[in-house]
Design a protein around this motif. Sequence first.
Motif, PDB file in Angstrom:
ATOM      1  N   ILE A   1       0.848  -1.194   0.000  1.00  0.00           N
ATOM      2  CA  ILE A   1       0.000   0.000   0.000  1.00  0.00           C
ATOM      3  C   ILE A   1       0.882   1.241   0.000  1.00  0.00           C
ATOM      4  N   LEU A   2       0.452   2.252  -0.736  1.00  0.00           N
ATOM      5  CA  LEU A   2       1.117   3.545  -0.737  1.00  0.00           C
ATOM      6  C   LEU A   2       0.192   4.552  -0.061  1.00  0.00           C
TER       7      LEU A   2
ATOM      8  N   THR B   1       5.224   5.391   1.805  1.00  0.00           N
ATOM      9  CA  THR B   1       4.605   6.694   2.004  1.00  0.00           C
ATOM     10  C   THR B   1       5.100   7.702   0.963  1.00  0.00           C
ATOM     11  N   ALA B   2       4.216   8.612   0.600  1.00  0.00           N
ATOM     12  CA  ALA B   2       4.550   9.707  -0.294  1.00  0.00           C
ATOM     13  C   ALA B   2       4.006  10.996   0.307  1.00  0.00           C
ATOM     14  N   PHE B   3       4.887  11.970   0.458  1.00  0.00           N
ATOM     15  CA  PHE B   3       4.490  13.256   1.014  1.00  0.00           C
ATOM     16  C   PHE B   3       4.187  14.213  -0.129  1.00  0.00           C
ATOM     17  N   LEU B   4       3.015  14.802  -0.100  1.00  0.00           N
ATOM     18  CA  LEU B   4       2.566  15.751  -1.110  1.00  0.00           C
ATOM     19  C   LEU B   4       2.837  17.160  -0.594  1.00  0.00           C
ATOM     20  N   THR B   5       3.804  17.850  -1.211  1.00  0.00           N
ATOM     21  CA  THR B   5       4.189  19.172  -0.707  1.00  0.00           C
ATOM     22  C   THR B   5       3.223  20.266  -1.121  1.00  0.00           C
TER      23      THR B   5
ATOM     24  N   PRO C   1       9.422  10.587   4.383  1.00  0.00           N
ATOM     25  CA  PRO C   1       8.611   9.743   3.506  1.00  0.00           C
ATOM     26  C   PRO C   1       9.505   8.965   2.534  1.00  0.00           C
ATOM     27  N   ASP C   2       8.928   7.945   1.933  1.00  0.00           N
ATOM     28  CA  ASP C   2       9.659   7.177   0.927  1.00  0.00           C
ATOM     29  C   ASP C   2       9.770   7.965  -0.375  1.00  0.00           C
TER      30      ASP C   2
ATOM     31  N   LEU D   1       5.720  -0.668  -8.195  1.00  0.00           N
ATOM     32  CA  LEU D   1       6.157   0.521  -7.461  1.00  0.00           C
ATOM     33  C   LEU D   1       7.501   0.233  -6.802  1.00  0.00           C
ATOM     34  N   PRO D   2       8.496   1.060  -7.049  1.00  0.00           N
ATOM     35  CA  PRO D   2       9.820   0.803  -6.481  1.00  0.00           C
ATOM     36  C   PRO D   2       9.837   1.037  -4.990  1.00  0.00           C
TER      37      PRO D   2
END
Length: 84
Positions: A25-26, A45-49, A61-62, A81-82
């Motif tokens: 899961i992302l 995890t992905a951080f949305l700036t 975050p990743d 997804l890497p």
Amino acid sequence: PYSPKPSPEGILAAAAILGTPTAQILVVGDFVFDIEAGHKAGALTAFLTNGSPSCPSACPPDFILKRLGDLRSLFDGPAPLPHP
């Protein structure tokens, strides 16, 4: 009635409902608690700036995304997804 983020309860519940391991899961979020919850759940995890230069340093975050449209770049290509 799950505990709020940074508790991973909501992510773990969603993974269970979907029948998907949390490692697949992302979690995308624009606040440090989103990233913390994702890490605690064992998810990527992905951080949305949203154009802001700030990024959570205490819980990195990743992936870092400047805008939501950049999310597609994580999925382009022949491989899954890497994992950083």
